[in-house]
Design an enzyme around this catalytic site. Structure first.
Site, PDB file in Angstrom:
ATOM      1  N   GLU A  47       0.868  -1.183   0.000  1.00  0.00           N
ATOM      2  CA  GLU A  47       0.000   0.000   0.000  1.00  0.00           C
ATOM      3  C   GLU A  47       0.906   1.235   0.000  1.00  0.00           C
ATOM      4  O   GLU A  47       2.016   1.201   0.560  1.00  0.00           O
ATOM      5  CB  GLU A  47      -0.854  -0.018   1.278  1.00  0.00           C
ATOM      6  CG  GLU A  47      -1.619   1.247   1.586  1.00  0.00           C
ATOM      7  CD  GLU A  47      -2.183   1.285   3.022  1.00  0.00           C
ATOM      8  OE1 GLU A  47      -1.472   0.850   3.957  1.00  0.00           O
ATOM      9  OE2 GLU A  47      -3.334   1.716   3.177  1.00  0.00           O
ATOM     10  N   ASN A 110      -7.023   6.330  -1.347  1.00  0.00           N
ATOM     11  CA  ASN A 110      -5.942   5.380  -1.084  1.00  0.00           C
ATOM     12  C   ASN A 110      -6.197   4.246  -2.078  1.00  0.00           C
ATOM     13  O   ASN A 110      -7.169   3.496  -1.918  1.00  0.00           O
ATOM     14  CB  ASN A 110      -6.010   4.890   0.366  1.00  0.00           C
ATOM     15  CG  ASN A 110      -4.798   4.070   0.754  1.00  0.00           C
ATOM     16  OD1 ASN A 110      -4.129   3.507  -0.120  1.00  0.00           O
ATOM     17  ND2 ASN A 110      -4.512   3.993   2.042  1.00  0.00           N
ATOM     18  N   LYS A 127      -9.609   2.166  -1.460  1.00  0.00           N
ATOM     19  CA  LYS A 127      -9.713   1.567  -0.124  1.00  0.00           C
ATOM     20  C   LYS A 127     -11.053   1.912   0.545  1.00  0.00           C
ATOM     21  O   LYS A 127     -11.413   3.085   0.666  1.00  0.00           O
ATOM     22  CB  LYS A 127      -8.564   2.071   0.748  1.00  0.00           C
ATOM     23  CG  LYS A 127      -8.455   1.429   2.120  1.00  0.00           C
ATOM     24  CD  LYS A 127      -7.184   1.926   2.810  1.00  0.00           C
ATOM     25  CE  LYS A 127      -6.934   1.262   4.141  1.00  0.00           C
ATOM     26  NZ  LYS A 127      -5.659   1.761   4.757  1.00  0.00           N
ATOM     27  N   GLU A 146      -5.599   8.755   8.189  1.00  0.00           N
ATOM     28  CA  GLU A 146      -6.160   8.313   6.901  1.00  0.00           C
ATOM     29  C   GLU A 146      -7.574   8.849   6.694  1.00  0.00           C
ATOM     30  O   GLU A 146      -7.930   9.188   5.562  1.00  0.00           O
ATOM     31  CB  GLU A 146      -6.158   6.789   6.827  1.00  0.00           C
ATOM     32  CG  GLU A 146      -4.762   6.196   6.695  1.00  0.00           C
ATOM     33  CD  GLU A 146      -4.792   4.759   6.236  1.00  0.00           C
ATOM     34  OE1 GLU A 146      -4.316   3.889   6.984  1.00  0.00           O
ATOM     35  OE2 GLU A 146      -5.285   4.491   5.130  1.00  0.00           O
ATOM     36  N   CYS A 171      -4.748  -2.928   3.112  1.00  0.00           N
ATOM     37  CA  CYS A 171      -4.423  -2.782   4.513  1.00  0.00           C
ATOM     38  C   CYS A 171      -5.538  -3.088   5.514  1.00  0.00           C
ATOM     39  O   CYS A 171      -5.830  -4.243   5.744  1.00  0.00           O
ATOM     40  CB  CYS A 171      -3.862  -1.382   4.758  1.00  0.00           C
ATOM     41  SG  CYS A 171      -2.780  -1.376   6.188  1.00  0.00           S
ATOM     42  N   ASN A 196       0.509  -1.001   5.191  1.00  0.00           N
ATOM     43  CA  ASN A 196       1.466  -0.279   6.044  1.00  0.00           C
ATOM     44  C   ASN A 196       0.885  -0.380   7.443  1.00  0.00           C
ATOM     45  O   ASN A 196      -0.123   0.300   7.725  1.00  0.00           O
ATOM     46  CB  ASN A 196       1.537   1.210   5.683  1.00  0.00           C
ATOM     47  CG  ASN A 196       2.250   1.523   4.388  1.00  0.00           C
ATOM     48  OD1 ASN A 196       3.094   2.394   4.351  1.00  0.00           O
ATOM     49  ND2 ASN A 196       1.915   0.849   3.307  1.00  0.00           N
TER      50      ASN A 196
HETATM   51  N1  ING Z   1      -2.925   0.463   8.766  1.00  0.00           N
HETATM   52  C1  ING Z   1      -3.316  -0.301   9.877  1.00  0.00           C
HETATM   53  C2  ING Z   1      -3.957  -1.638   9.536  1.00  0.00           C
HETATM   54  O1  ING Z   1      -5.155  -1.825   9.569  1.00  0.00           O
HETATM   55  C3  ING Z   1      -4.319  -0.370  12.073  1.00  0.00           C
HETATM   56  C4  ING Z   1      -4.149   0.478  10.838  1.00  0.00           C
HETATM   57  C5  ING Z   1      -3.224  -0.910  12.733  1.00  0.00           C
HETATM   58  C6  ING Z   1      -5.587  -0.638  12.538  1.00  0.00           C
HETATM   59  C7  ING Z   1      -3.408  -1.712  13.858  1.00  0.00           C
HETATM   60  C8  ING Z   1      -5.780  -1.448  13.673  1.00  0.00           C
HETATM   61  C9  ING Z   1      -4.677  -1.978  14.319  1.00  0.00           C
HETATM   62  O2  ING Z   1      -3.175  -2.535   9.277  1.00  0.00           O
HETATM   63  C10 ING Z   1      -3.584   0.800   7.634  1.00  0.00           C
HETATM   64  N2  ING Z   1      -2.879   1.544   6.759  1.00  0.00           N
HETATM   65  O3  ING Z   1      -4.756   0.472   7.427  1.00  0.00           O
END
Ligand code: ING
Length: 320
Positions: A47, A110, A127, A146, A171, A196
């Protein structure tokens, strides 16, 4: 007759704020050459693979925000990647920030694209599950804005490519069962997902130690429950002081991990994927037409959030 697709995971290590798109495209091309040498038909990149993960910062200057977005694809910086794809006969999935013309104005998505072996864009995805927050939250070690910088998409689609049915997600989408089911209902045989994912999740730091487990759990479940292959590819390592997980992996319709990266840098891993293997699950355990009961699933679409009864007890369906 087997329908084999050799799929490479094209994991990226960190992209720092000062790294140019040209420098990143050189890295992407090096990964594609290595994948081609291994016999890859397709390479999956992360991503937002052209820039640093800028939603970690609260940026007020519109021009600075837009500097992280692509206004056309391909463009001067990415054309070498498209040219190499055509020269080598290797397709690719690429995530990037898209500034799109929509209804007479500009919209930020995204985005991911799927490019075939001739270097043609055959599908584009916006996304749907945009995570994080909208306002500046200084209490966090770093932001995850985001919801401020991207408009959510509203459809999960599939396309005929590489001899099978391919779908894309990005993601946070990989954590939601609906992502895979909507693609599964369209007959998807391989779901491509760049991500990411910071190790630290500010709202729930107790999850940090489980971030790699949750990464695999989500994609293994999605693969098995829909009889589809799933490829998940990270932008990993420490970007501008923020550490993101690696954990790029390729999962069979059985839910088994068949290939994985083992570093947090630029790395290629490859698996031989037989798309006909999906039928072993789609025609039996997850034969949707035979076993699903949509009349019992209405709440999944009718409700956004959970609904509790007035006294806070779990909601009870009215007695029939
Ligand atoms: N990043 C993370 C993901 O869903 C996240 C955001 C991290 C949400 C950890 C919940 C827990 O992998 C992106 N870019 O969506």
């Amino acid at each position: 007759m087997a329908r084999i697709v050799n799929v490479a995971l094209g994991q990226l290590g960190p992209i720092q704020r000062s790294d140019t798109r040209e420098q990143v495209v050189k890295r992407l091309c090096a990964l594609m050459r290595e994948a081609h040498a291994l016999g890859a038909d397709l390479i999956v990149y992360p991503e937002l693979a052209l820039t640093t993960f800028f939603p970690r910062w609260y940026i007020e200057d519109e021009a600075e925000i837009n500097s992280y977005f692509e206004t056309s694809m391909p463009n001067a910086a990415t054309q070498p990647l498209f040219d190499l794809a055509r020269e080598l006969g290797v397709g690719f999935y690429l995530g990037y920030a898209e500034l799109a013309q929509e209804g007479g104005g500009l919209v930020r998505y995204n985005t991911s694209i799927l490019v075939d072996k001739a270097g043609r864009i055959v599908d584009k995805y916006h996304k749907v599950h945009v995570p994080g927050h909208f306002e500046h939250e200084p209490w966090r070690r770093f932001q995850h804005l985001e919801k401020r910088y991207f408009k959510p998409g509203h459809r999960f689609g599939v396309v005929q490519a590489f001899g099978g049915v391919f779908g894309m997600a990005l993601c946070n989408d990989r954590r939601w069962a609906e992502t895979y089911r909507v693609l599964g209902l369209q007959g998807v045989e391989m779901v491509l997902i760049g991500y990411n994912t910071p190790v630290h999740n500010a709202p729930a730091p107790e999850h940090d130690d489980l971030s790699l487990f949750h990464n695999r759990l989500s994609m293994q479940a999605g693969a098995y429950q829909n009889g589809t292959w799933v490829a998940g590819v990270a932008k990993a390592g420490v970007e501008e002081g923020v550490d993101s997980i690696g954990g790029s992996c390729l999962i069979a319709p059985s839910g088994e991990v068949v290939a994985a990266c083992t570093t947090k840098g630029d790395e290629v891993a490859l698996a031989r994927c037989d798309l006909d293997f999906c039928a072993v699950y789609k025609k039996t355990t997850f034969n949707f037409d035979l076993h699903r009961q949509p009349r019992a699933y209405g709440m999944i679409v009718e409700r956004k959030g959970e609904t509790l009864a007035a006294d806070g007890s779990p909601w009870q369906a009215p007695a029939h």
